[in-house]
Design a protein around this motif. Structure first.
Motif, PDB file in Angstrom:
ATOM      1  N   VAL A  92       1.235  -1.333   0.116  1.00  0.00           N
ATOM      2  CA  VAL A  92       0.021  -0.018   0.116  1.00  0.00           C
ATOM      3  C   VAL A  92       1.036   1.387  -0.125  1.00  0.00           C
ATOM      4  N   ARG A  93       1.726   1.534   0.955  1.00  0.00           N
ATOM      5  CA  ARG A  93       2.807   2.212   0.796  1.00  0.00           C
ATOM      6  C   ARG A  93       3.687   2.291  -0.427  1.00  0.00           C
ATOM      7  N   ALA A  94       3.721   1.428  -1.198  1.00  0.00           N
ATOM      8  CA  ALA A  94       4.593   1.671  -2.177  1.00  0.00           C
ATOM      9  C   ALA A  94       3.035   2.265  -3.051  1.00  0.00           C
ATOM     10  N   LEU A  95       2.146   1.730  -3.150  1.00  0.00           N
ATOM     11  CA  LEU A  95       0.904   2.401  -4.315  1.00  0.00           C
ATOM     12  C   LEU A  95       0.689   3.739  -3.980  1.00  0.00           C
ATOM     13  N   VAL A  96       0.759   4.466  -2.469  1.00  0.00           N
ATOM     14  CA  VAL A  96       0.742   5.638  -2.115  1.00  0.00           C
ATOM     15  C   VAL A  96       1.920   6.634  -2.978  1.00  0.00           C
ATOM     16  N   GLU A  97       3.000   6.446  -2.914  1.00  0.00           N
ATOM     17  CA  GLU A  97       3.738   6.681  -3.414  1.00  0.00           C
ATOM     18  C   GLU A  97       4.032   6.995  -4.660  1.00  0.00           C
ATOM     19  N   SER A  98       3.685   6.480  -5.141  1.00  0.00           N
ATOM     20  CA  SER A  98       3.686   6.061  -6.865  1.00  0.00           C
ATOM     21  C   SER A  98       1.673   7.044  -7.369  1.00  0.00           C
ATOM     22  N   GLY A  99       1.051   6.819  -6.296  1.00  0.00           N
ATOM     23  CA  GLY A  99      -0.199   7.429  -7.356  1.00  0.00           C
ATOM     24  C   GLY A  99      -0.923   6.823  -7.689  1.00  0.00           C
ATOM     25  N   GLY A 100      -0.404   4.980  -7.364  1.00  0.00           N
ATOM     26  CA  GLY A 100      -0.929   3.850  -8.244  1.00  0.00           C
ATOM     27  C   GLY A 100      -2.522   3.616  -8.261  1.00  0.00           C
ATOM     28  N   LEU A 101      -2.752   3.989  -7.569  1.00  0.00           N
ATOM     29  CA  LEU A 101      -4.301   4.117  -6.764  1.00  0.00           C
ATOM     30  C   LEU A 101      -5.042   5.483  -7.105  1.00  0.00           C
ATOM     31  N   GLY A 102      -4.415   6.936  -7.367  1.00  0.00           N
ATOM     32  CA  GLY A 102      -4.691   7.841  -7.129  1.00  0.00           C
ATOM     33  C   GLY A 102      -4.999   8.925  -5.573  1.00  0.00           C
ATOM     34  N   ARG A 103      -5.546   9.707  -5.783  1.00  0.00           N
ATOM     35  CA  ARG A 103      -5.541  10.622  -4.268  1.00  0.00           C
ATOM     36  C   ARG A 103      -6.027   9.811  -3.230  1.00  0.00           C
ATOM     37  N   PRO A 104      -5.367   9.977  -1.686  1.00  0.00           N
ATOM     38  CA  PRO A 104      -6.175   8.505  -1.186  1.00  0.00           C
ATOM     39  C   PRO A 104      -6.910  10.233   0.133  1.00  0.00           C
ATOM     40  N   LEU A 105      -8.043  10.013  -0.007  1.00  0.00           N
ATOM     41  CA  LEU A 105      -9.569  10.454   0.279  1.00  0.00           C
ATOM     42  C   LEU A 105      -9.722  10.483   2.051  1.00  0.00           C
ATOM     43  N   LEU A 106     -10.432   8.835   2.163  1.00  0.00           N
ATOM     44  CA  LEU A 106     -10.245   9.545   3.957  1.00  0.00           C
ATOM     45  C   LEU A 106     -10.420   7.643   3.970  1.00  0.00           C
ATOM     46  N   ALA A 107     -10.166   8.342   5.154  1.00  0.00           N
ATOM     47  CA  ALA A 107      -9.189   6.459   5.861  1.00  0.00           C
ATOM     48  C   ALA A 107     -10.590   6.631   7.120  1.00  0.00           C
ATOM     49  N   VAL A 108     -10.259   5.042   7.691  1.00  0.00           N
ATOM     50  CA  VAL A 108     -10.886   4.373   8.660  1.00  0.00           C
ATOM     51  C   VAL A 108      -9.418   3.409   9.544  1.00  0.00           C
ATOM     52  N   CYS A 109      -9.687   3.584  10.860  1.00  0.00           N
ATOM     53  CA  CYS A 109      -8.335   3.282  11.819  1.00  0.00           C
ATOM     54  C   CYS A 109      -9.142   3.406  13.041  1.00  0.00           C
ATOM     55  N   HIS A 110      -9.371   1.761  13.105  1.00  0.00           N
ATOM     56  CA  HIS A 110     -10.346   0.981  14.698  1.00  0.00           C
ATOM     57  C   HIS A 110      -9.492   0.683  15.401  1.00  0.00           C
ATOM     58  N   THR A 111      -9.388   0.384  16.563  1.00  0.00           N
ATOM     59  CA  THR A 111      -8.679  -0.275  17.266  1.00  0.00           C
ATOM     60  C   THR A 111      -9.670  -1.108  18.162  1.00  0.00           C
ATOM     61  N   LEU A 112     -10.527  -2.054  18.113  1.00  0.00           N
ATOM     62  CA  LEU A 112     -11.927  -2.461  18.794  1.00  0.00           C
ATOM     63  C   LEU A 112     -11.392  -3.699  19.521  1.00  0.00           C
ATOM     64  N   TRP A 113     -10.664  -3.494  20.994  1.00  0.00           N
ATOM     65  CA  TRP A 113     -10.015  -4.746  21.695  1.00  0.00           C
ATOM     66  C   TRP A 113     -10.977  -5.152  23.096  1.00  0.00           C
ATOM     67  N   PHE A 114     -10.281  -5.687  24.056  1.00  0.00           N
ATOM     68  CA  PHE A 114     -11.558  -5.910  24.751  1.00  0.00           C
ATOM     69  C   PHE A 114     -10.541  -6.308  26.499  1.00  0.00           C
ATOM     70  N   ARG A 115     -10.603  -5.577  27.089  1.00  0.00           N
ATOM     71  CA  ARG A 115      -9.685  -6.210  27.944  1.00  0.00           C
ATOM     72  C   ARG A 115     -10.153  -5.439  29.617  1.00  0.00           C
ATOM     73  N   ASP A 116     -10.548  -6.345  30.279  1.00  0.00           N
ATOM     74  CA  ASP A 116     -11.786  -6.717  31.330  1.00  0.00           C
ATOM     75  C   ASP A 116     -11.010  -6.387  32.421  1.00  0.00           C
ATOM     76  N   GLN A 117     -11.774  -5.874  33.985  1.00  0.00           N
ATOM     77  CA  GLN A 117     -10.972  -5.120  34.960  1.00  0.00           C
ATOM     78  C   GLN A 117      -9.765  -6.322  34.898  1.00  0.00           C
TER      79      GLN A 117
END
Length: 372
Positions: A145-170
């Motif tokens: 993905v980084r190579a494609l960002v740098e080369s522009g192979g997928l066009g400009r990045p527009l929107l991203a979602v970054c979720h870390t949804l984990w579970f840790r009890d008390q």
């Protein structure tokens, strides 16, 4: 600071020591032992002699120490892996650097920007160096993905979602050093979601502003147990970032919407190539698929992938990845998120320099999160 010892020749494995023998240390040692042509584990250290004995016996490590300075003086390794709680990283990394020894530090690398910049300032121009363990950068999917960002192979990045949804009890946070500002530096934003946020920054580059909220929703602890943020990037992309330890259906998720395709990663604690998917935009099916297929493949994220590159860099007398400059960009985003949530306003990287409340302490001198 001591002058570092001459780097081993091409045929000589690096002499490596491990500090801290808890659960995360086994990933380091097993990766190092799988790279036996490049490294040999010569010593381990832990303040708990019983745990140390079990660990060194299990992995056949010849020397054991309960004191870091003594180990550095007697063994003089080329590299030390710091697998200790976050509150110890700053002092231990500085001890390594003063002894002329490189350090690879588990995340988060320090409790504050001040500590990490202190560590960076103690590095030598030709080493010794400090690197941070952010292994998600090193799987072939992320590199593709980084190579494609740098080369522009997928066009400009527009929107991203970054979720870390984990579970840790008390019970998880009842361990004395967890969920505390003075020993862990923060909650899931600092100690859990930092991996995904680092990957997001590795893919999209510099961030320019963050607007966030954080809450202590369910766990009894000093820090937050969830955070949500809007992040803007220098390339024009915007991202939604969520960090939680309250999510029974656990998932680590990154989505990148480019002009020509959507790229998605679904995993939990590590990924392979099959965890990435590409959905081309209408009219770009063939071009996007061809660009994707031409990229790197075959390397899972994980300690082995990064440690192999750390060893290669040190043997080449180069700074090992992830450098302190890279880690500072990620830790500055964490600090920005906390600063924004506490002050209820948008924050920029320039505000998080020496003299800022959030430069010295992630919580800015208070505990701003309100309990539910």
């Amino acid at each position: 600071m001591h002058t570092p010892d001459p780097a081993p020749g091409p045929a000589d494995p690096l002499r490596v020591a491990v500090v801290g023998t808890g659960n995360i240390a086994r990933y380091h040692v097993e990766a190092l032992q799988a790279l036996s042509g490049d490294a040999v584990v010569v010593a381990a250290a832990d303040v708990n002699p019983d745990a140390l004995a079990v660990f060194t016996d299990r992995y056949g490590i010849p020397e054991r120490f309960t004191d870091l300075d003594r180990m550095l003086g007697e063994v003089r390794p080329d590299l030390v892996h710091l697998c200790t709680p976050p509150g110890l990283h700053h002092g231990q990394a500085l001890a390594c650097l003063r002894a002329g020894v490189n350090a690879l530090v588990e995340k988060p690398p320090a409790l504050s920007l001040a500590e990490l910049e202190d560590m960076a300032a103690a590095e030598g121009p030709q080493g010794p160096y400090v690197a941070t363990l952010f292994q998600h950068r090193f799987g072939s999917g992320a590199r593709r993905v980084r190579a494609l960002v740098e080369s522009g192979g997928l066009g400009r990045p527009l929107l991203a979602v970054c979720h870390t949804l984990w579970f840790r009890d008390q019970a998880y946070f009842d361990v004395p050093w967890r969920g505390r500002w003075d020993t862990e530096g923060g909650g899931p934003t600092m100690g859990h979601g930092i991996h995904q946020m680092d990957l997001l920054l590795a893919l999209l580059g510099d961030w320019t502003e963050v607007s966030a909220t954080a809450r202590r929703q369910a766990r009894v602890m000093e820090t937050e147990d969830l955070s949500l943020a809007h992040v803007a990037f220098a390339n024009g992309a915007v991202a939604s970032v969520v960090n939680s330890v309250l999510s029974p259906r656990e998932e680590s998720y990154i989505r990148l919407d480019f002009e020509r395709a959507t790229v998605e990663l679904r995993h939990l604690y590590g990924y392979g190539d099959s965890d990435w998917t590409l959905t081309p935009a209408p009219g770009f099916e063939e071009a996007a698929a061809a660009a994707w297929a031409a990229g790197e493949s075959g390397v899972a994220s994980g300690h082995h992938a990064q440690i192999a590159q750390v060893l290669a860099a040190l043997r080449a007398k180069e700074p090992p990845p992830v450098t302190t400059a890279d880690a500072l960009r990620t830790l500055r985003l964490v600090a920005g998120l906390y600063a924004s949530a506490a002050q209820r306003r948008t924050v920029t990287p320039a505000e998080l320099r020496r003299g800022s409340r959030y430069y010295d302490r992630m919580h800015g001198g208070g505990t701003p999160w309100q309990s539910r």
